[in-house]
Motif scaffolding. Structure first.
Motif, mmCIF file in Angstrom:
data_model
loop_
_atom_site.group_PDB
_atom_site.id
_atom_site.type_symbol
_atom_site.label_atom_id
_atom_site.label_comp_id
_atom_site.label_asym_id
_atom_site.label_seq_id
_atom_site.Cartn_x
_atom_site.Cartn_y
_atom_site.Cartn_z
ATOM 1 N N VAL A 102 40.500 0.359 52.676
ATOM 2 C CA VAL A 102 40.179 1.549 51.894
ATOM 3 C C VAL A 102 40.357 2.800 52.738
ATOM 4 C CG1 VAL A 102 38.452 2.688 50.458
ATOM 5 C CG2 VAL A 102 38.511 0.177 50.578
ATOM 6 N N VAL A 103 41.095 3.780 52.189
ATOM 7 C CA VAL A 103 41.276 5.089 52.816
ATOM 8 C C VAL A 103 40.607 6.118 51.909
ATOM 9 C CG1 VAL A 103 42.924 6.801 53.640
ATOM 10 C CG2 VAL A 103 43.444 4.362 53.867
ATOM 11 N N LEU A 104 39.765 6.980 52.471
ATOM 12 C CA LEU A 104 39.006 7.939 51.683
ATOM 13 C C LEU A 104 39.541 9.353 51.868
ATOM 14 C CD1 LEU A 104 35.381 6.673 52.451
ATOM 15 C CD2 LEU A 104 36.891 6.003 50.571
ATOM 16 N N ALA A 105 39.536 10.123 50.773
ATOM 17 C CA ALA A 105 39.971 11.521 50.816
ATOM 18 C C ALA A 105 39.151 12.311 49.798
ATOM 19 C CB ALA A 105 41.463 11.652 50.515
ATOM 20 N N GLY A 106 38.901 13.590 50.125
ATOM 21 C CA GLY A 106 38.123 14.437 49.234
ATOM 22 C C GLY A 106 38.957 15.367 48.393
ATOM 23 N N SER A 107 40.285 15.411 48.641
ATOM 24 C CA SER A 107 41.149 16.312 47.883
ATOM 25 C C SER A 107 42.571 15.779 47.904
ATOM 26 C CB SER A 107 41.118 17.719 48.491
ATOM 27 O OG SER A 107 41.658 17.695 49.802
ATOM 28 N N THR A 108 43.430 16.373 47.076
ATOM 29 C CA THR A 108 44.836 15.969 47.049
ATOM 30 C C THR A 108 45.511 16.266 48.391
ATOM 31 O OG1 THR A 108 44.948 16.385 44.664
ATOM 32 C CG2 THR A 108 47.027 16.319 45.868
ATOM 33 N N ARG A 109 45.201 17.400 48.970
ATOM 34 C CA ARG A 109 45.809 17.778 50.247
ATOM 35 C C ARG A 109 45.474 16.763 51.337
ATOM 36 N NH1 ARG A 109 47.645 22.485 52.665
ATOM 37 N NH2 ARG A 109 47.293 22.641 54.908
ATOM 38 N N GLU A 110 44.189 16.385 51.433
ATOM 39 C CA GLU A 110 43.778 15.401 52.441
ATOM 40 C C GLU A 110 44.433 14.057 52.175
ATOM 41 O OE1 GLU A 110 39.647 13.370 54.197
ATOM 42 O OE2 GLU A 110 39.557 14.909 52.623
ATOM 43 N N ALA A 111 44.545 13.686 50.903
ATOM 44 C CA ALA A 111 45.175 12.410 50.554
ATOM 45 C C ALA A 111 46.641 12.392 50.947
ATOM 46 C CB ALA A 111 45.019 12.164 49.054
ATOM 47 N N MET A 112 47.351 13.507 50.754
ATOM 48 C CA MET A 112 48.761 13.582 51.130
ATOM 49 C C MET A 112 48.930 13.414 52.635
ATOM 50 S SD MET A 112 50.783 13.938 48.488
ATOM 51 C CE MET A 112 52.261 14.638 49.222
ATOM 52 N N VAL A 113 48.047 14.053 53.401
ATOM 53 C CA VAL A 113 48.131 13.963 54.865
ATOM 54 C C VAL A 113 47.917 12.526 55.331
ATOM 55 C CG1 VAL A 113 47.046 14.681 57.033
ATOM 56 C CG2 VAL A 113 47.473 16.355 55.223
ATOM 57 N N LYS A 114 46.907 11.841 54.762
ATOM 58 C CA LYS A 114 46.597 10.475 55.180
ATOM 59 C C LYS A 114 47.625 9.458 54.691
ATOM 60 C CE LYS A 114 41.619 11.049 55.735
ATOM 61 N NZ LYS A 114 40.267 10.558 55.373
ATOM 62 N N SER A 115 48.451 9.849 53.711
ATOM 63 C CA SER A 115 49.448 8.922 53.170
ATOM 64 C C SER A 115 50.787 9.020 53.880
ATOM 65 C CB SER A 115 49.649 9.182 51.676
ATOM 66 O OG SER A 115 48.457 9.010 50.966
ATOM 67 N N LEU A 174 43.818 3.983 48.237
ATOM 68 C CA LEU A 174 43.474 5.366 48.550
ATOM 69 C C LEU A 174 42.498 5.869 47.497
ATOM 70 C CD1 LEU A 174 43.822 8.058 50.059
ATOM 71 C CD2 LEU A 174 45.868 8.471 48.661
ATOM 72 N N VAL A 175 41.312 6.269 47.922
ATOM 73 C CA VAL A 175 40.267 6.752 47.020
ATOM 74 C C VAL A 175 40.108 8.260 47.204
ATOM 75 C CG1 VAL A 175 37.827 6.630 46.399
ATOM 76 C CG2 VAL A 175 39.050 4.550 47.055
ATOM 77 N N ILE A 176 40.268 9.012 46.093
ATOM 78 C CA ILE A 176 40.086 10.471 46.137
ATOM 79 C C ILE A 176 38.898 10.819 45.258
ATOM 80 C CG2 ILE A 176 41.131 12.724 45.774
ATOM 81 C CD1 ILE A 176 43.861 11.448 45.899
ATOM 82 N N ASP A 177 37.858 11.376 45.864
ATOM 83 C CA ASP A 177 36.684 11.839 45.128
ATOM 84 C C ASP A 177 36.038 12.942 45.941
ATOM 85 O OD1 ASP A 177 33.930 11.963 43.900
ATOM 86 O OD2 ASP A 177 34.791 10.330 42.709
ATOM 87 N N ASP A 178 35.583 13.991 45.271
ATOM 88 C CA ASP A 178 35.028 15.133 45.995
ATOM 89 C C ASP A 178 33.555 14.949 46.353
ATOM 90 O OD1 ASP A 178 34.132 15.239 43.432
ATOM 91 O OD2 ASP A 178 34.651 17.337 43.059
ATOM 92 N N GLU A 179 32.963 13.803 45.981
ATOM 93 C CA GLU A 179 31.573 13.539 46.342
ATOM 94 C C GLU A 179 31.518 12.369 47.318
ATOM 95 O OE1 GLU A 179 28.637 13.432 43.372
ATOM 96 O OE2 GLU A 179 29.496 15.077 42.178
ATOM 97 N N GLU A 180 30.928 12.618 48.475
ATOM 98 C CA GLU A 180 30.902 11.612 49.544
ATOM 99 C C GLU A 180 30.166 10.340 49.148
ATOM 100 O OE1 GLU A 180 29.827 11.244 54.313
ATOM 101 O OE2 GLU A 180 29.294 13.043 53.187
#
Length: 597
Positions: free
Chosen positions: A487-500, A464-470
């Motif tokens: 690889v799963v991509l997320a731009g924020s903690t909230r998005e990462a929680m949803v995808k996890s 799971l990759v969290i970074d605010d820059e695409e």
């Protein structure tokens, strides 16, 4: 019209009022006792009412001075000169009251008159110190007392006694003594004024020093903020280029394209090394660098560094030699010490155009002296004090990037202090330089076996990759996919929680600084609440000391942008191996706790 006083005189007058207030509270005790002694001597010849009234008057004046002088320094709404005039009036009242004691002289014996004179002259001498020699206050006290005292002797006690030559001489001596006291008072007041002026200058200097210190600290904080912002902003695109460059070299390319990719990655690594110098400064200033001392072989350690720098020396036509006994062992932090010696060797090669560089190790008592000698241009005496300053470079006015940023010796200075080592510099212009370190000697020990290479465990790893820059997210996905990761991509903690929620990750890679107050540390904590024991690695371009300290205290692995493919793979393997060891330990603990069947 009021005369404006100089600021220096205002300070002197204020200090004088403070002194008079202090002495006004101390003087009543010895002065009151003296008045009692004089009254007792006249007690059997003078009416007790008369002597008692005089003593009461003395104590009344002393009490008035005690109260009034104590208030004068606090009367800020009254001009200082006016307050000093009140102090003069109080001193004059005191002088008149004590000079009135000479009315007892006709009733005293010669011995008693002599005692009375000594007591009064003693009070006059003491007043020089209690008034700091300030003549207006001093004269109105000793003037009446001295004149009345002298008059009492030359008049024969008011005509009661016959005047002899001895009494005339005593009267003259009393007047002479008063004149001497006035001369001493002038000197005392001059010393008092000088001391007050010096103290005021010291206070002013201290204020200026504090202001300069505050400005310097403000400049250091501004510099640190600039480093942090510039480093973060520059590292983001460098990190993206590094990931794409690493992914590109993993693709099948023709010879020309492969050569271009190779040169591009070489340039990126050079730029990354210069950014790492900024990071080292910030980490050392943040005091997040820990020292881990161990005993290691100095000879093999230096031999490795010699082999590493030999190609760079050869390209410049220089020799790079090593002279170190095989049985040399030292105790220090090998990683941090390597940064020090690496910088010294690198500088020696950079600034040497002909000849060579020698690395030597020599035993000196309980220390090993490791020195790096070069045959370069040397350092002028005037520049010697500046070589450890940040961004200062000798002989590089054009700021040639090939010579670095000028941070190497600044980092060396900080690391030497951290390791508690002694660094010496000996340089002669046109001859060369020698930088030497004194390191604690140690006895040889059996060296631990090298750990086996970590197993490659990236295949099918869900990351799971969290970074605010695409661009960074896409670059990370491209690189990790080349290693067989999902690889799963997320731009924020909230998005990462949803995808996890539906499919938990095996590993978290998170940027330290995210948008909207979000950060990788918070993301790791949130995800670990849903996936206990989730390995997490932070990636950051931040060099702000407080952010580095925060990441260090969180206990998470921190990689600094730009991250090379090798660094990333090594960190992932280490994180997964650590998780495996944790699971094995937990399983053993459960097995030990289960009852025997």
């Amino acid at each position: 019209m009021a005369i404006e006083r100089a600021p220096e005189q205002v300070g002197v007058d204020d200090a004088l009022l403070q002194l008079l207030a202090q002495q006004g509270r101390r003087v009543p005790y010895p002065v009151g006792l003296s008045a009692v002694v004089i009254a007792l001597m006249a007690g059997d010849k003078v009416s007790p009412w008369f002597s008692g009234l005089w003593v009461a008057l003395v104590f009344a004046v002393l009490a008035l001075r005690w109260w009034a002088l104590g208030r004068l320094p606090r009367l800020d709404d009254v001009p200082v000169r006016r307050r000093l005039q009140w102090a003069v009036a109080l001193s004059a009242l005191n002088g008149v009251v004590f000079s009135a004691s000479l009315a007892f002289a006709p009733y005293l014996s010669d011995y008693q008159r002599m005692v009375q004179t000594i007591v009064l002259l003693g009070l006059c001498a003491g007043s020089v110190a209690t008034t700091a020699g300030y003549l207006p206050v001093l004269l109105v006290f000793i003037g009446p007392v001295t004149l009345a005292n002298a008059l009492a002797w030359v008049s024969g006690g008011g005509g009661v006694h016959a005047v002899t030559w001895i009494e005339l001489v005593l009267g003259a001596l009393i007047l002479g003594f008063g004149w001497i006291l006035v001369s001493l008072a002038r000197d005392a007041y001059r010393v008092f004024v000088e001391s007050v002026t010096i103290r005021a200058q010291q206070l002013k200097s201290n204020q200026q020093l504090r202001l300069a210190l505050q400005q310097a600290e403000s400049a250091i904080r501004a510099k640190t903020r600039f480093f942090a912002s510039a480093s973060h902003d520059l590292r983001q695109p460098m990190h993206t280029l590094s990931l794409f460059g690493a992914a590109l070299t993993m693709r099948p390319l023709d010879a020309a394209s492969a050569d271009i990719a190779k040169h591009m990655n070489t340039a990126l690594r050079s730029l990354a090394s210069q950014m790492d110098a900024l990071l080292d400064i910030s980490k050392l200033d943040a005091q997040v660098v820990q020292v881990t001392n161990e005993v290691f072989s100095l000879s093999s350690w230096l031999a490795r560094l010699q082999q590493e720098f030999a190609p760079a020396a050869t390209r410049k036509g220089l020799s790079l030699s090593l002279d170190c006994p095989g049985g040399a062992y030292v105790e220090s932090d090998p990683m941090l010490l390597e940064r020090v010696v690496r910088n010294l060797i690198d500088n020696a090669i950079k600034y040497t155009q002909a000849g060579g560089v020698r690395i030597t190790a020599e035993r000196q008592g309980e220390l090993w002296r490791v020195a790096v000698h070069d045959s370069g241009a040397g350092i002028a005496e005037a520049e010697m004090a500046h070589i450890f300053e940040e961004f200062y470079q000798v002989g590089n006015p054009e700021r040639d990037r090939a010579k670095g940023l000028g941070l190497g010796l600044s980092i060396v200075s900080r690391l030497v202090d951290l390791l508690d080592l002694h660094l010496a510099v000996d340089s002669k212009l046109g001859v060369g330089s020698c930088f030497s370190l004194s390191i604690a000697a140690a006895e040889s020990q059996a060296m631990p076996a090298a750990p086996e290479a970590a197993a490659q465990c990236l295949l099918n790893l869900r990351v799971l990759v969290i970074d605010d820059e695409e661009p960074v997210r896409l670059a990370m996905q491209t690189l990790l996919a080349g290693y067989g990761c999902e690889v799963v991509l997320a731009g924020s903690t909230r998005e990462a929680m949803v995808k996890s929620l539906s499919n938990p990750p095996d590993l978290l890679l998170a940027d330290l600084r995210l948008r909207g107050g979000d950060d990788g540390i918070a993301a790791a904590r949130s995800l670990r609440s849903a996936v206990p024991g989730l390995p997490a690695i932070l990636i950051s371009g931040d060099t702000a000391p407080e952010r580095l300290r925060e990441a260090h205290e969180a206990g998470l692995t921190l990689l600094h942008k730009p991250v090379s493919a090798e660094q990333l793979v090594t960190a992932i393997e280490a994180a997964m191996a650590e998780r495996g060891r944790g699971r094995d330990a937990a399983a053993q603990a459960r097995g030990a706790a289960s009852p025997a069947t």
